[in-house]
Enzyme design. Structure first.
Site, PDB file in Angstrom:
ATOM      1  N   ASP A  15      25.470  54.307  33.487  1.00  0.00           N
ATOM      2  CA  ASP A  15      26.641  54.990  34.046  1.00  0.00           C
ATOM      3  C   ASP A  15      27.456  54.058  34.929  1.00  0.00           C
ATOM      4  O   ASP A  15      26.928  53.098  35.492  1.00  0.00           O
ATOM      5  CB  ASP A  15      26.155  56.191  34.859  1.00  0.00           C
ATOM      6  CG  ASP A  15      27.236  57.196  35.164  1.00  0.00           C
ATOM      7  OD1 ASP A  15      28.283  57.190  34.488  1.00  0.00           O
ATOM      8  OD2 ASP A  15      27.029  58.007  36.079  1.00  0.00           O
ATOM      9  N   GLU A  72      35.032  57.333  31.109  1.00  0.00           N
ATOM     10  CA  GLU A  72      35.161  58.354  32.141  1.00  0.00           C
ATOM     11  C   GLU A  72      36.605  58.450  32.619  1.00  0.00           C
ATOM     12  O   GLU A  72      37.375  57.506  32.502  1.00  0.00           O
ATOM     13  CB  GLU A  72      34.272  58.006  33.341  1.00  0.00           C
ATOM     14  CG  GLU A  72      32.803  57.939  33.010  1.00  0.00           C
ATOM     15  CD  GLU A  72      31.949  57.496  34.194  1.00  0.00           C
ATOM     16  OE1 GLU A  72      32.497  57.151  35.262  1.00  0.00           O
ATOM     17  OE2 GLU A  72      30.720  57.495  34.045  1.00  0.00           O
TER      18      GLU A  72
END
Length: 116
Positions: A15, A72
């Site tokens: 992430d 994202e």
């Protein structure tokens, strides 16, 4: 431990790649299936030619490693389309949905499954 999770069928994502916390060293060291581009890095694809080049090469590197790429912070279809053209396979952000509680998430998933 991550290798054991993967053997059990779990997928592992790195992430916030590009945020400073998750960089090349983690990509080299961890058995991951998905690279999640930090929102700031994903937005850079809309910036200067230099920024687009950096983002494009990060995505190309991830794809060459056999990783899925999630961008994202995608808020509009134009941004999504530019990232998709660069090779990002998935996105998250307000274009898809804002923050949801469990009931709203279930409704969203059910509605999209029925829409097919």
């Amino acid at each position: 431990m991550l290798a054991a999770l993967r053997e059990g069928g779990a997928a592992v994502a790195l992430d916030d790649f590009g945020s400073g916390h998750a960089g090349i060293a983690w990509l080299r060291a961890l058995p991951v299936d998905t690279l999640k581009l930090d929102g700031e890095l994903a937005c850079a694809v809309l910036g200067s030619a230099r920024e687009r080049l950096v983002v494009g090469h990060v995505i190309a590197m991830a794809r060459a490693l056999g990783l899925a790429v999630v961008a994202e912070g995608v808020e509009d279809a134009g941004h999504r389309d530019v990232l998709a053209a660069a090779g990002a396979t998935h996105y998250q952000g307000f274009l898809c949905a804002g923050p949801l509680d469990m009931a709203a998430l279930l409704t969203l998933v059910e509605d999209r499954a029925c829409a097919g």
